[in-house]
Design an enzyme around this catalytic site. Structure first.
Site, PDB file in Angstrom:
ATOM      1  N   ASP A 190      -4.031   6.439  -2.799  1.00 18.12           N
ATOM      2  CA  ASP A 190      -3.024   7.313  -3.443  1.00 18.12           C
ATOM      3  C   ASP A 190      -3.369   8.609  -4.139  1.00 18.12           C
ATOM      4  O   ASP A 190      -2.782   9.783  -4.062  1.00 18.12           O
ATOM      5  CB  ASP A 190      -2.535   6.409  -4.463  1.00 18.12           C
ATOM      6  N   GLU A 228      -8.983  -4.716  -8.564  1.00 16.53           N
ATOM      7  CA  GLU A 228      -8.761  -4.138  -7.731  1.00 16.53           C
ATOM      8  C   GLU A 228      -9.858  -2.825  -6.868  1.00 16.53           C
ATOM      9  O   GLU A 228      -9.752  -2.629  -5.887  1.00 16.53           O
ATOM     10  CB  GLU A 228      -7.658  -3.158  -8.218  1.00 16.53           C
TER      11      GLU A 228
HETATM   12  C1  9WN Z   1       1.728   2.719  -4.504  1.00 17.52           C
HETATM   13  C2  9WN Z   1      -0.510  -2.305  -3.782  1.00 17.52           C
HETATM   14  C3  9WN Z   1      -0.906  -1.008  -3.387  1.00 17.52           C
HETATM   15  C4  9WN Z   1      -2.003  -0.596  -2.491  1.00 17.52           C
HETATM   16  C5  9WN Z   1      -2.264   0.830  -2.400  1.00 17.52           C
HETATM   17  C6  9WN Z   1      -2.806   1.105  -3.924  1.00 17.52           C
HETATM   18  C7  9WN Z   1      -1.473   1.164  -4.943  1.00 17.52           C
HETATM   19  C8  9WN Z   1       0.610   1.670  -5.277  1.00 17.52           C
HETATM   20  C9  9WN Z   1       0.602   2.165  -6.905  1.00 17.52           C
HETATM   21  O1  9WN Z   1      -1.496  -0.517  -4.947  1.00 17.52           O
HETATM   22  O2  9WN Z   1      -0.445   1.840  -4.476  1.00 17.52           O
HETATM   23  O3  9WN Z   1       1.836   2.078  -3.087  1.00 17.52           O
HETATM   24  O4  9WN Z   1       1.747   2.067  -7.476  1.00 17.52           O
HETATM   25  O5  9WN Z   1      -0.232   2.615  -7.175  1.00 17.52           O
HETATM   26  O6  9WN Z   1      -3.443   2.447  -4.045  1.00 17.52           O
HETATM   27  O7  9WN Z   1      -3.267   1.158  -1.468  1.00 17.52           O
HETATM   28  O8  9WN Z   1      -1.424  -0.934  -1.207  1.00 17.52           O
HETATM   29  O9  9WN Z   1      -1.690  -3.026  -4.020  1.00 17.52           O
END
Ligand code: 9WN
Length: 436
Positions: A170, A402
């Site tokens: 992200d 995470e």
């Molecule tokens: C937006 C769910 C997701 C992962 C992504 C990670 C994070 C979300 C956020 O969490 O992104 O999609 O709200 O930050 O970067 O890789 O799929 O774990």
């Protein structure tokens, strides 16, 4: 030790499994189903609960749109503890979106094809899993057709992403180059992520303005792909995303081969596979850096920064042996110092590197899992083992976070785990690594 971590990982996954038949990435922070998370989670589940593994994939694919698109988040419930929720994304604006499920109008890396193959390799009852795959594989195939027919305006075999959330990485510093070309309005909104996790570990408010603005443009055009390709300020050919597509193409070709009677589909995948790999090596390889990089399709220029996405082509058998050697050399020189865990998500020698902040430097277990397999496939056994052992050590120290600070010496701060705790793909993939 090994059994203990596996048992703890199983508890994390079981606690995150929801009644609706899917697994949330992390309680509080991520309360829905995410596309690429689901794939990684299914690999972990396949080791001990085949029914849950199958359900995980089924619930994701049920939310597919009529044009083959699979969204990045499926909002199975009305939980309002995540921003932006379904009422911001408004998938209903697209005429072919699912009528049954609310979702986002963007996608995530296409991992599902190779995940199906992994699930088959893991389980004992091959016949049962192959039957399951027979019932699902066409949906994944349709998703690949969607990509090739709608996300490749120059017909190169390389698909674009139109949002940083589509990349999965992200707030990678790679996107800073794109943000420099934009000046979005200041949005007023209530962040929910920073009520679960310290703000210093998450993207900034100004970064979120960019994220929301791109969605607004897509919404103004009812998520029409042609319009997005024409108008989105973010239009990038991402090496990680395209490597996942290529890896999944290969898996679909092999799975269809086992199933039999799908020669037209195999031919379509083969044709695109050949084109994709050739373009990937031609367009995304940067000789000066000795690595694959992102290409900014909107502004027609390569983005000259190295991230862990640069190494993901190893997992998809994209580089030649010679090129793989250059790539691994680059990785070890910049990311592989004795003072660091492998593998930082962003180049530690780059000014934009931050060892603790989200995708700007920390170690992520899904990237390590892919890297481990890629390195092994190319014969780099020792480095592969280091990636595996570093992943295990980090999880054993701090738990199923995470992401992790990539520095071995963090001074007074002894903690290495950050972001969401009891994070599902960290648990799922460590099970797979330990069983390898
Ligand atoms: C937006 C769910 C997701 C992962 C992504 C990670 C994070 C979300 C956020 O969490 O992104 O999609 O709200 O930050 O970067 O890789 O799929 O774990």
């Amino acid at each position: 030790m090994k059994e203990n971590i596996i048992n703890r990982a199983i508890s994390v996954l079981d606690a995150n499994f929801q009644e609706g038949g899917f697994t949330i990435p992390s309680k509080g922070l991520y309360p829905f189903q995410w596309k690429w998370d689901s794939g990684f989670i299914a690999v972990g589940l396949a080791h001990y609960n085949t029914d849950h593994a199958k359900k995980e994939i089924e619930t994701l694919l049920n939310a597919q749109w009529d044009n083959g698109f699979i969204p990045h988040i499926v909002f199975h419930t009305d939980d309002d503890s995540y921003f932006p929720g379904h009422d911001f994304h408004r998938s209903d604006l697209h005429p072919l979106s699912s009528k049954q499920y609310k979702s986002t109008g963007m996608t995530q890396p296409p991992v599902t094809g190779f995940i199906l193959q992994d699930m088959l390799n893991i389980v004992d009852d091959k016949e049962d899993m192959l039957n399951f795959i027979k019932g699902q594989i066409d949906k994944v195939y349709d998703n690949h057709v969607y990509f090739y027919e709608n996300r490749d305006p120059q017909n190169e075999g390389l698909v674009y992403i139109y949002h940083n959330w589509e990349s999965g990485t992200d707030n990678s510093p790679v996107w800073d180059d794109i943000w420099d070309t934009m000046n979005p309005p200041e949005y007023t909104f209530e962040r929910k992520d920073t009520t679960h996790v310290d703000a210093s570990e998450r993207p900034s408010k100004r970064e979120y303005d960019h994220y929301l603005y791109i969605i607004d443009i897509a919404k103004q055009n009812n998520y029409d792909d042609t319009k997005i390709a024409e108008l989105s300020p973010f239009l990038v050919q991402d090496p990680l995303f395209n490597a996942m597509l290529i890896k999944s193409n290969q898996a679909l070709i092999e799975l269809y081969g086992m199933i039999g009677g799908n020669d037209d589909k195999i031919a379509y995948l083969r044709k695109n596979q050949e084109k994709s790999i050739a373009s990937f090596n031609k367009k995304l390889w940067n000789t000066e850096l000795g690595a694959y990089v992102h290409y900014d399709l909107r502004n027609e220029k390569p983005i000259r920064h190295i991230s862990s996405s640069s190494f993901s082509p190893l997992f998809a058998a994209i580089p030649s042996k010679e090129r793989a050697e250059v790539l691994v050399h680059t990785m070890m020189e910049r990311f592989g110092g004795d003072d660091k865990y492998l593998c930082a998500s962003f180049d530690p020698t780059d000014d934009r590197f931050d060892p603790r902040k989200y995708w700007r430097g920390p170690v992520w277990i899904n990237m390590n899992w892919m890297l481990y397999r890629g390195l092994k496939d190319y014969g780099y056994q020792e480095i592969a083992e280091r990636v595996k052992n570093d992943s295990i050590e980090l999880i054993e120290r701090d738990g199923f976070f995470e992401y992790f600070d990539c520095r071995k010496d963090t001074g007074k701060e002894t903690r290495k785990g950050y972001g969401g705790d009891n994070f599902s793909w960290s648990a799922a993939l460590i099970i797979d690594l330990l069983k390898d």
